[in-house]
Write a protein that holds these residues in place. Structure first.
Motif, PDB file in Angstrom:
ATOM      1  N   ARG A   1       0.850  -1.186   0.000  1.00  0.00           N
ATOM      2  CA  ARG A   1       0.000   0.000   0.000  1.00  0.00           C
ATOM      3  C   ARG A   1       0.888   1.239   0.000  1.00  0.00           C
ATOM      4  O   ARG A   1       1.842   1.321   0.793  1.00  0.00           O
ATOM      5  CB  ARG A   1      -0.894  -0.036   1.249  1.00  0.00           C
TER       6      ARG A   1
ATOM      7  N   THR B   1       4.551   1.840   1.783  1.00  0.00           N
ATOM      8  CA  THR B   1       5.638   2.581   1.151  1.00  0.00           C
ATOM      9  C   THR B   1       5.588   4.083   1.454  1.00  0.00           C
ATOM     10  O   THR B   1       5.371   4.895   0.555  1.00  0.00           O
ATOM     11  CB  THR B   1       5.615   2.328  -0.370  1.00  0.00           C
TER      12      THR B   1
ATOM     13  N   GLU C   1       8.138   5.768  -0.792  1.00  0.00           N
ATOM     14  CA  GLU C   1       7.723   5.965  -2.184  1.00  0.00           C
ATOM     15  C   GLU C   1       6.842   7.202  -2.325  1.00  0.00           C
ATOM     16  O   GLU C   1       7.053   8.047  -3.197  1.00  0.00           O
ATOM     17  CB  GLU C   1       6.935   4.733  -2.681  1.00  0.00           C
ATOM     18  N   LYS C   2       5.843   7.294  -1.475  1.00  0.00           N
ATOM     19  CA  LYS C   2       4.903   8.399  -1.616  1.00  0.00           C
ATOM     20  C   LYS C   2       5.586   9.729  -1.342  1.00  0.00           C
ATOM     21  O   LYS C   2       5.216  10.748  -1.911  1.00  0.00           O
ATOM     22  CB  LYS C   2       3.683   8.196  -0.712  1.00  0.00           C
TER      23      LYS C   2
HETATM   24  N1  TRP Z   1       3.415   1.050  -5.067  1.00  0.00           N
HETATM   25  C1  TRP Z   1       2.240   0.677  -4.354  1.00  0.00           C
HETATM   26  C2  TRP Z   1       1.270   1.855  -4.271  1.00  0.00           C
HETATM   27  O1  TRP Z   1       1.588   2.953  -4.624  1.00  0.00           O
HETATM   28  C3  TRP Z   1       2.527   0.133  -2.985  1.00  0.00           C
HETATM   29  C4  TRP Z   1       3.105  -1.259  -3.027  1.00  0.00           C
HETATM   30  C5  TRP Z   1       4.345  -1.671  -2.568  1.00  0.00           C
HETATM   31  C6  TRP Z   1       2.474  -2.435  -3.520  1.00  0.00           C
HETATM   32  N2  TRP Z   1       4.514  -3.001  -2.753  1.00  0.00           N
HETATM   33  C7  TRP Z   1       3.389  -3.503  -3.333  1.00  0.00           C
HETATM   34  C8  TRP Z   1       1.198  -2.679  -4.073  1.00  0.00           C
HETATM   35  C9  TRP Z   1       3.043  -4.804  -3.698  1.00  0.00           C
HETATM   36  C10 TRP Z   1       0.890  -3.971  -4.446  1.00  0.00           C
HETATM   37  C11 TRP Z   1       1.807  -5.023  -4.270  1.00  0.00           C
HETATM   38  O2  TRP Z   1       0.163   1.687  -3.843  1.00  0.00           O
END
Ligand code: TRP
Length: 369
Positions: free
Chosen positions: A75, A108, A111-112
């Motif tokens: 997520r 993450t 990431e965000k």
């Molecule tokens: N990149 C995903 C998002 O922005 C978050 C995420 C990290 C994710 N690892 C994952 C989603 C594995 C699905 C499966 O929501």
């Protein structure tokens, strides 16, 4: 149509997507194998909400030979959790229950922070722990579920991420994600961190563990890199199973998105707001009641019908009756919306209770360095 891990817009042609991404449709025989191994079917499979995969057949080969697999999903905490997020998690819980599988859940906040303009790290980390409550509330097995917020588990992830990053050229990353000279370097490195959990179960157990990733199809580009380099690291390639997007309340050409609150039902919305939002949702019915009674409506574009189909009415017989009556005009948009609102409110009332209880359970679920 635009589908990248960070942006989904336009009318989504799922056939074209599977071709462009190079994934495979879940065929009837493969579905049969999965159902047999699971011991039952799931409506999200038979209704093709989960419609595409990579190496699911390979994963089942292994499973049939007695090799246990782990699940990995995640997520990105850029806002509050909404129903569209819960959809793949509900299916993930079913997979965990049916296959007695461990689940690794990545949140993450890093990431965000690097990807989104105007979001501070403190805020994404706060959202991360708030979003975790929604995950726990769904009832995952505390003994088999390992949730981690990246910035609080980075020591463990970093070693795997480095192995990935060293073997991923900028040219590959550009081709997969469309990076250019204006992309910040936090973002260009970041895919190595989302790749890391593909190998985390193997790394932790010091033996090769097959991994299945249930996630929306927009996440698929992320799996190309770990799949490419897995053999060089001596790991299995991660397998994936992909779902379509739950449409936004405004209609099927948009997915539910936290940045558009009016298109979105959040997990913390109160019953009155849920009712109001659903009443305003895009309708596939006739312009007037008279026209609807004469010509009927289109359940494939009607948002309330689609929410029932994809998530809230598992009973095939009931769905068929609602769709038939809607098509014939016997049932109105308003009536379908009432059916949906009751279901969503009942679900969220229960969910919100469990969400409160989850606050005391965090320690049982979280992985930290
Ligand atoms: N990149 C995903 C998002 O922005 C978050 C995420 C990290 C994710 N690892 C994952 C989603 C594995 C699905 C499966 O929501």
């Amino acid at each position: 149509m635009r589908v990248t891990p960070w942006e989904v817009s336009g009318h989504i042609d799922y056939d074209r997507l599977t071709k462009e991404f190079g994934t495979s449709r879940i065929t009837k025989p493969l579905l049969g194998r999965l159902e047999k191994a699971a011991g039952e079917s799931h409506f999200m499979l038979t209704r093709k909400v989960f419609f595409s995969h990579r190496d699911l057949d390979w994963l089942l080969d292994r499973y049939e030979r007695g090799e246990q697999f782990a699940l990995y999903t995640g997520r990105g905490p850029s806002g509050d959790t909404h129903l569209g997020h819960l959809l793949p998690w509900v299916f993930t819980k079913w997979l965990q229950d049916r296959f007695d599988a461990e689940l690794y859940f990545q949140i993450t906040d890093d990431e965000k922070f690097v990807v989104k303009e105007g979001l501070e790290l403190g805020e994404t980390t706060r959202l991360a722990y708030d979003n975790v409550l929604d995950i726990i509330a769904l009832g995952f097995d505390p003994n088999k579920t390992f949730i981690f917020v990246d910035t609080d588990y980075i020591r463990s992830l970093y070693k795997i991420a480095l192995e990935v990053a060293k073997r991923t050229t900028f040219s590959t990353a550009k081709a997969v994600f469309g990076f250019d000279n204006s992309t910040n370097i936090g973002t260009t490195f970041w895919p190595a961190i989302q790749a890391a959990p593909c190998f985390l179960p193997s790394y932790l157990k010091k033996m090769n563990v097959p991994v299945l990733i249930p996630a929306a199809i927009d996440q698929d580009p992320y799996w190309r890199i770990p799949r490419d380099i897995a053999p060089r690291l001596g790991y299995y390639k991660p397998a994936a199973i992909h779902n379509t997007f739950l449409p936004g309340l405004q209609g099927s050409d948009s997915k539910m998105s936290s940045s558009k609150p009016e298109s979105t039902i959040f997990t913390t919305d109160k019953p009155d707001d849920v009712k109001k939002k659903i009443q305003r949702a895009f309708s596939g019915g006739g312009a007037t009641m008279k026209e609807h009674r004469e010509k009927g409506g289109n359940p494939d574009t009607d948002v309330a019908c689609q929410y029932l189909y994809q998530m809230f009415e598992p009973d095939d017989k009931k769905i068929k009756d609602i769709f038939d009556d809607y098509r014939s005009g016997a049932v109105s948009t308003g009536e379908v919306k009432d059916i949906l609102a009751k279901k969503v409110i009942a679900f969220l009332t229960e969910h919100q209770k469990k969400r409160e209880e989850a606050k005391k359970k965090l320690d049982k679920f979280m992985l930290k360095d």
